[in-house]
Scaffold this motif. Structure first.
Motif, PDB file in Angstrom:
ATOM      1  N   UNK A   1       0.869  -1.187   0.000  1.00  8.88           N
ATOM      2  CA  UNK A   1       0.000   0.000   0.000  1.00  8.88           C
ATOM      3  C   UNK A   1       0.894   1.222   0.000  1.00  8.88           C
ATOM      4  N   UNK A   2       0.513   2.234  -0.754  1.00  9.07           N
ATOM      5  CA  UNK A   2       1.255   3.485  -0.695  1.00  9.07           C
ATOM      6  C   UNK A   2       0.303   4.629  -0.971  1.00  9.07           C
ATOM      7  N   UNK A   3       0.060   5.419   0.028  1.00  9.28           N
ATOM      8  CA  UNK A   3      -0.771   6.605  -0.152  1.00  9.28           C
ATOM      9  C   UNK A   3       0.039   7.800   0.286  1.00  9.28           C
ATOM     10  N   UNK A   4      -0.172   8.914  -0.362  1.00 15.66           N
ATOM     11  CA  UNK A   4       0.549  10.121   0.014  1.00 15.66           C
ATOM     12  C   UNK A   4       0.148  10.560   1.404  1.00 15.66           C
ATOM     13  N   UNK A   5       1.114  11.124   2.112  1.00 12.55           N
ATOM     14  CA  UNK A   5       0.792  11.721   3.403  1.00 12.55           C
ATOM     15  C   UNK A   5       0.361  13.138   3.134  1.00 12.55           C
ATOM     16  N   UNK A   6      -0.860  13.399   3.378  1.00 13.78           N
ATOM     17  CA  UNK A   6      -1.392  14.720   3.067  1.00 13.78           C
ATOM     18  C   UNK A   6      -2.024  15.326   4.303  1.00 13.78           C
TER      19      UNK A   6
ATOM     20  N   UNK B   1      -7.370  -0.336   6.974  1.00 13.07           N
ATOM     21  CA  UNK B   1      -7.352   0.744   7.956  1.00 13.07           C
ATOM     22  C   UNK B   1      -6.807   2.010   7.304  1.00 13.07           C
ATOM     23  N   UNK B   2      -7.592   3.069   7.336  1.00 16.67           N
ATOM     24  CA  UNK B   2      -7.202   4.321   6.671  1.00 16.67           C
ATOM     25  C   UNK B   2      -5.919   4.900   7.268  1.00 16.67           C
ATOM     26  N   UNK B   3      -5.621   4.543   8.527  1.00 13.35           N
ATOM     27  CA  UNK B   3      -4.418   5.081   9.181  1.00 13.35           C
ATOM     28  C   UNK B   3      -3.136   4.484   8.609  1.00 13.35           C
ATOM     29  N   UNK B   4      -3.233   3.395   7.847  1.00 14.35           N
ATOM     30  CA  UNK B   4      -2.043   2.762   7.261  1.00 14.35           C
ATOM     31  C   UNK B   4      -1.655   3.549   6.008  1.00 14.35           C
ATOM     32  N   UNK B   5      -0.534   4.285   6.105  1.00 14.45           N
ATOM     33  CA  UNK B   5      -0.133   5.169   5.005  1.00 14.45           C
ATOM     34  C   UNK B   5       0.609   4.396   3.929  1.00 14.45           C
ATOM     35  N   UNK B   6       1.593   3.599   4.322  1.00 14.42           N
ATOM     36  CA  UNK B   6       2.169   2.669   3.364  1.00 14.42           C
ATOM     37  C   UNK B   6       2.558   1.386   4.053  1.00 14.42           C
ATOM     38  N   UNK B   7       2.707   0.363   3.248  1.00 13.49           N
ATOM     39  CA  UNK B   7       2.882  -0.977   3.786  1.00 13.49           C
ATOM     40  C   UNK B   7       3.772  -1.758   2.823  1.00 13.49           C
ATOM     41  N   UNK B   8       4.814  -2.369   3.351  1.00 15.18           N
ATOM     42  CA  UNK B   8       5.766  -3.103   2.520  1.00 15.18           C
ATOM     43  C   UNK B   8       5.924  -4.530   3.032  1.00 15.18           C
ATOM     44  N   UNK B   9       6.014  -5.462   2.102  1.00 11.35           N
ATOM     45  CA  UNK B   9       6.463  -6.808   2.455  1.00 11.35           C
ATOM     46  C   UNK B   9       7.980  -6.805   2.425  1.00 11.35           C
TER      47      UNK B   9
END
Lengths: 163, 154
Positions: free
Chosen positions: A151-156, B95-103
């Motif tokens: 998952x990768x979303x910008x921190x805004x 969860x919206x609080x998860x900004x990025x996630x890497x394996x």
């Protein structure tokens, strides 16, 4: 640290980038109903406080050929950790460098340094350089390569936090 | 992600190498920066637009310390059994609080960043993920940050 309402509006107006026009701060000011001098002054004050870290380009290191990255992690003596962290963070190849708590016994590492390179060999070479820099203060280390971005979303900055 | 490095000329590289920080806070900042680079104001503006267009730079402007703006962040990791990995990833990412996630390749094989408006919400989000997945969420909040000499040499 408090951010005023106008600071926050300026942050929101510039966080995706500056206009590519000769007077970018005047253009932002006009869009917010402020004076150019106020926008420049507030950004300068935010920079002095460390809220603005830098103003410039964000190179796309993937596009520039730096496609490998590894999260290098180190178990260094607590008494030396701040000094050594600063030395590691100052290396050109390190993009992020932090001290974090250990999670024993699974995770003995307290110094995290993200290392970038053209390929894994280059990352390993730089990792060896960090090991040499740390010397006897380092008791253990590892490198974690990313396998997949999940998952990768910008921190805004969002309105929700507006004051 | 590109497989082939971009073809950049000497001027492009100079812009990328010299303009990673220190862009002026003044009425005509491009003119000022262009002078240092030996370019015209319009020449620099056109180059920056082109570098963004081709993806050599992802952004041009001020970079903010998100935590200083009142947000809270925490690096977290989980040891997820292989057979459950994708199902757990879906639960965590929901969860919206998860900004990025890497394996990542390690016993702790899932690494993600929680980003919330307040520090209290970090703990709540971590606990919610533990409840959802039945797995421990290891918290690695930053204790000290070193900032930083990273230079991408184009």
């Amino acid at each position: 640290m408090s951010i005023s309402a106008n600071d926050r509006r300026i942050i929101e107006a510039t966080q995706s980038g500056l206009p590519l026009t000769p007077a970018p701060y005047a253009e932002i000011a006009a869009s917010l109903g402020l004076e150019e001098g106020e926008v420049i002054g507030r950004l300068a004050a935010l920079q002095a406080r460390g809220v603005v870290r830098r103003i410039g380009v964000a190179p796309n290191h993937y596009a520039l050929g730096m496609v490998a990255n590894g999260m290098t992690v180190w178990d260094v003596a607590d008494a030396e950790a701040s000094r050594l962290g600063a030395a590691v963070g100052a290396l050109d190849c390190v993009s992020h460098c932090y001290l974090r708590p250990r999670a024993l016994p699974l995770w003995p590492y307290n110094l995290f340094a993200m290392v970038h390179g053209a390929d894994r060999d280059e990352v390993e070479e730089k990792r060896a350089g960090i090991a040499a820099l740390l010397g006897d203060a380092c008791r253990d280390s590892d490198v974690l390569y990313s396998i997949r971005i999940l998952k990768k979303t910008g921190l805004r900055l969002t309105r929700k936090g507006g004051r | 992600m590109r497989r082939q490095p971009l073809k950049l000329d000497a001027t492009d590289r100079q812009i990328i190498n010299l303009l990673q920080e220190g862009f002026p806070l003044s009425s005509r900042p491009y003119a000022e920066a262009a002078k240092r680079l030996g370019l015209s104001e319009n020449g620099l503006i056109a180059r920056l637009g082109m570098l963004r267009e081709i993806g050599a730079i992802t952004r041009f402007g001020p970079f903010f310390d998100a935590a200083a703006m009142g947000g809270a962040f925490c690096l977290c990791a989980m040891a997820v059994p292989g057979a459950e990995f994708d199902a757990v990833a879906a639960k965590v990412n929901a969860h919206a609080e998860v900004a990025h996630n890497y394996e990542r390749a390690h016993a702790l094989n899932m690494w993600f960043v929680l980003a919330t408006e307040t520090p209290g919400e970090i703990e709540a989000a971590a606990c919610a993920i533990e409840a959802d997945t039945g797995l421990a969420v290891f918290r690695f909040p930053k204790e000290e940050e070193f900032f930083i000499g990273f230079r991408v040499v184009a």
